[in-house]
Scaffold this motif. Structure first.
Motif, PDB file in Angstrom:
ATOM      1  N   GLY A  81      35.368  43.780  43.453  1.00  0.00           N
ATOM      2  CA  GLY A  81      35.477  43.504  42.037  1.00  0.00           C
ATOM      3  C   GLY A  81      37.154  43.676  41.749  1.00  0.00           C
ATOM      4  O   GLY A  81      37.697  43.848  42.660  1.00  0.00           O
ATOM      5  N   SER A  82      37.514  43.978  40.337  1.00  0.00           N
ATOM      6  CA  SER A  82      39.011  44.207  40.011  1.00  0.00           C
ATOM      7  C   SER A  82      39.170  45.559  39.417  1.00  0.00           C
ATOM      8  O   SER A  82      38.236  46.224  39.122  1.00  0.00           O
ATOM      9  CB  SER A  82      39.026  42.990  38.914  1.00  0.00           C
ATOM     10  N   ASP A  83      40.345  45.705  39.418  1.00  0.00           N
ATOM     11  CA  ASP A  83      40.559  47.131  38.914  1.00  0.00           C
ATOM     12  C   ASP A  83      41.036  47.006  37.477  1.00  0.00           C
ATOM     13  O   ASP A  83      42.170  46.593  37.017  1.00  0.00           O
ATOM     14  CB  ASP A  83      41.846  47.490  39.849  1.00  0.00           C
ATOM     15  N   PHE A  84      40.280  47.305  36.530  1.00  0.00           N
ATOM     16  CA  PHE A  84      40.125  47.283  35.177  1.00  0.00           C
ATOM     17  C   PHE A  84      41.563  47.905  34.723  1.00  0.00           C
ATOM     18  O   PHE A  84      42.014  47.791  33.601  1.00  0.00           O
ATOM     19  CB  PHE A  84      39.021  47.331  34.548  1.00  0.00           C
ATOM     20  N   LEU A  85      41.619  49.133  35.214  1.00  0.00           N
ATOM     21  CA  LEU A  85      42.672  50.100  34.773  1.00  0.00           C
ATOM     22  C   LEU A  85      43.982  49.326  34.911  1.00  0.00           C
ATOM     23  O   LEU A  85      44.891  49.487  34.174  1.00  0.00           O
ATOM     24  CB  LEU A  85      42.542  51.496  35.514  1.00  0.00           C
ATOM     25  N   THR A  86      44.205  48.916  36.104  1.00  0.00           N
ATOM     26  CA  THR A  86      45.625  48.018  36.565  1.00  0.00           C
ATOM     27  C   THR A  86      45.676  47.092  35.536  1.00  0.00           C
ATOM     28  O   THR A  86      46.766  46.830  35.016  1.00  0.00           O
ATOM     29  CB  THR A  86      45.239  47.679  38.173  1.00  0.00           C
ATOM     30  N   GLU A  87      44.677  46.478  35.145  1.00  0.00           N
ATOM     31  CA  GLU A  87      44.702  45.394  34.208  1.00  0.00           C
ATOM     32  C   GLU A  87      45.332  45.755  32.940  1.00  0.00           C
ATOM     33  O   GLU A  87      46.198  45.106  32.227  1.00  0.00           O
ATOM     34  CB  GLU A  87      43.475  44.515  33.950  1.00  0.00           C
ATOM     35  N   GLY A  88      44.565  46.906  32.363  1.00  0.00           N
ATOM     36  CA  GLY A  88      45.084  47.392  30.993  1.00  0.00           C
ATOM     37  C   GLY A  88      46.613  48.108  31.184  1.00  0.00           C
ATOM     38  O   GLY A  88      47.392  47.513  30.091  1.00  0.00           O
ATOM     39  N   LYS A  89      46.920  48.360  32.226  1.00  0.00           N
ATOM     40  CA  LYS A  89      48.367  49.060  32.315  1.00  0.00           C
ATOM     41  C   LYS A  89      49.213  47.785  32.716  1.00  0.00           C
ATOM     42  O   LYS A  89      50.202  47.883  32.133  1.00  0.00           O
ATOM     43  CB  LYS A  89      48.566  49.864  33.833  1.00  0.00           C
ATOM     44  N   ALA A  90      48.958  46.898  33.262  1.00  0.00           N
ATOM     45  CA  ALA A  90      49.755  45.651  33.447  1.00  0.00           C
ATOM     46  C   ALA A  90      50.091  45.162  31.818  1.00  0.00           C
ATOM     47  O   ALA A  90      51.449  44.694  31.728  1.00  0.00           O
ATOM     48  CB  ALA A  90      48.889  44.422  34.150  1.00  0.00           C
ATOM     49  N   ILE A 124      36.495  49.906  29.143  1.00  0.00           N
ATOM     50  CA  ILE A 124      37.014  51.150  29.492  1.00  0.00           C
ATOM     51  C   ILE A 124      38.328  51.479  30.248  1.00  0.00           C
ATOM     52  O   ILE A 124      39.425  51.744  30.005  1.00  0.00           O
ATOM     53  CB  ILE A 124      35.972  52.290  30.287  1.00  0.00           C
ATOM     54  N   GLY A 125      38.351  50.427  31.307  1.00  0.00           N
ATOM     55  CA  GLY A 125      39.636  50.481  32.150  1.00  0.00           C
ATOM     56  C   GLY A 125      40.713  49.826  31.177  1.00  0.00           C
ATOM     57  O   GLY A 125      42.017  50.417  31.260  1.00  0.00           O
ATOM     58  N   ARG A 126      40.246  48.744  30.602  1.00  0.00           N
ATOM     59  CA  ARG A 126      41.451  48.013  29.953  1.00  0.00           C
ATOM     60  C   ARG A 126      42.002  48.967  28.789  1.00  0.00           C
ATOM     61  O   ARG A 126      43.161  48.979  28.472  1.00  0.00           O
ATOM     62  CB  ARG A 126      41.156  46.548  29.495  1.00  0.00           C
ATOM     63  N   SER A 127      40.997  49.475  28.000  1.00  0.00           N
ATOM     64  CA  SER A 127      41.388  50.310  26.944  1.00  0.00           C
ATOM     65  C   SER A 127      42.363  51.429  27.519  1.00  0.00           C
ATOM     66  O   SER A 127      43.252  51.750  26.987  1.00  0.00           O
ATOM     67  CB  SER A 127      40.237  50.910  26.416  1.00  0.00           C
ATOM     68  N   ASP A 128      41.790  52.134  28.472  1.00  0.00           N
ATOM     69  CA  ASP A 128      42.384  53.336  28.957  1.00  0.00           C
ATOM     70  C   ASP A 128      43.818  53.008  29.280  1.00  0.00           C
ATOM     71  O   ASP A 128      44.982  53.663  29.417  1.00  0.00           O
ATOM     72  CB  ASP A 128      41.722  54.093  30.189  1.00  0.00           C
TER      73      ASP A 128
END
Ligand code: GZL
Length: 387
Positions: free
Chosen positions: A182-191, A223-227
């Motif tokens: 899958g993808s890295d959702f935290l990185t997506e949110g940081k991007a 969770i990842g995108r919000s964080d």
């Protein structure tokens, strides 16, 4: 066993004969006869037990043989049987993910796909996995609606000897699966956050007052995108006026944005939607409320997924930047299965690449944790090639 019974009877008879010839005739005779009788009874009882054990063993072996035969019959169609418990059908992203899996796990490619659309219902998803176990599939693929509540059913899969592959979202309360793709959702949110910082600086925007329409609560994507976004917002001193879930749907995005337009009229200059379908709904609500959005307008609209329709809205100057989450993981998942079929150990975690999209005027240089990022300009060709 028969030899043993015969041996016992003969030795008892020999003892009786010997004792009968010597005095105490009567008592000895009786004692010997009792000994022989007891020995015969013990031997018969043991023989019965042995036979029962023998029968039980024969039955168990027969069952194993039948099970093996059934298994063989099941895969005798020569296909790899895969059960896939999909989140639902809530978004364009999900549609693309489902199509990718159905295209890859086709009979022509050597698979028998048992696909279940769990309609965003966690209980239904657990039930679907248990049905796959009962059907004794060869592999189980799960895109988990939420990240928790999985260890019990994954233990059942483990005990059934059925490998589990997790796709897209993550499972956080169990490690009983062979691989996650899958993808890295935290990185997506940081991007999204780091891009907004660079874009605001490049356009002389000194204050950020943001509203967030988040995805399905408790999903790792939400969770990842919000964080990730909040980490940048907190560091930069931005104000996040509110964050409410739109459940990754267009209706959800519209309802939340209608409420935001009433509650925060004139107070916000950024709207972050955690997927394109929420952005479509938010745009309808902002149109109805007379709020202008897009490059050069009142509100910067940020979205995630970068599905084809989302990129069309970037091209139309509505979404200012779109942060992709690649739904086309099925070919990678098939690679995991093929490796296991070949007796190889699969990779435990496989990240699929994501891209960041905007029109040329909104493309700015930014870094994530010190790593320079590349943005893709949205053109007709890029849209044509998107999922
Ligand atoms: C993310 C995926 C999310 C998408 C939404 O990997 O799980 O679920 O961002 C979808 O579009 O509903």
């Amino acid at each position: 066993m028969k030899k043993k019974i015969i041996g016992v009877v003969l030795s008892g008879a020999m003892a009786a004969t010997f004792l009968a010839g010597c005095g105490q005739q009567q008592q000895a005779q009786q004692a010997a006869e009792q000994q022989v009788q007891q020995a015969v009874e013990d031997a018969v009882a043991e023989a019965v037990v042995d036979q029962a054990v023998e029968d039980a063993v024969d039955e168990a072996v027969a069952e194993e043989v039948v099970d093996a035969a059934v298994d063989a019959a099941a895969s005798s169609d020569g296909l790899i049987h895969v059960g896939f418990a999909q989140v639902g059908h809530e978004s364009d992203w999900r549609t693309a993910s489902t199509k990718s899996c159905q295209d890859v796990f086709s009979e022509a490619n050597g698979y028998n796909l048992d696909f279940v659309d769990c309609d965003n219902d966690s209980a239904a998803q657990l039930e679907a996995v248990r049905t796959f176990i009962q059907n004794d599939v060869d592999y189980i693929i799960i895109d988990p609606i939420v990240s928790t509540g999985w260890d019990t059913v994954l233990t059942e899969c483990d005990e059934a000897g059925i490998p589990v592959i997790v796709i897209d979202r993550t499972i956080d309360d169990s490690d009983k699966y062979v691989s996650w793709v899958g993808s890295d959702f935290l990185t997506e949110g940081k991007a999204a956050g780091e891009w907004l910082k660079a874009y605001a600086e490049a356009n002389g925007i000194n204050e950020i007052n943001a509203l967030v329409i988040s995805g399905s609560t408790g999903s790792s994507a939400q969770i990842g995108r919000s964080d990730g976004f909040r980490e940048v917002a907190d560091r930069e001193g931005w104000t996040i006026l509110d964050e409410q879930t739109g459940d990754f749907t267009e209706d959800g995005g519209q309802q939340v944005m209608e409420s935001f337009c009433k509650s925060y009229d004139g107070q916000f200059n950024v709207v972050v939607c955690q997927n394109d379908n929420e952005a479509f709904g938010a745009m309808t609500a902002m149109d109805n409320a007379g709020v202008s959005y897009g490059p050069g307008n009142d509100v910067i609209l940020i979205s995630f997924d970068a599905c084809t329709a989302g990129l069309e809205d970037v091209k139309a100057g509505k979404i200012t930047a779109d942060f992709e989450c690649n739904p086309l993981a099925a070919p990678t998942v098939a690679g995991v299965i093929e490796a296991m079929e070949a007796g190889e150990a699969p990779e435990a975690e496989i990240l699929v690449p994501d891209n960041w999209y905007a029109l040329a005027d909104a493309i700015v240089d930014f870094e994530i944790d010190g790593v320079p990022q590349t943005m893709t300009e949205v053109t007709d060709e890029v849209i044509e090639a998107q999922y």
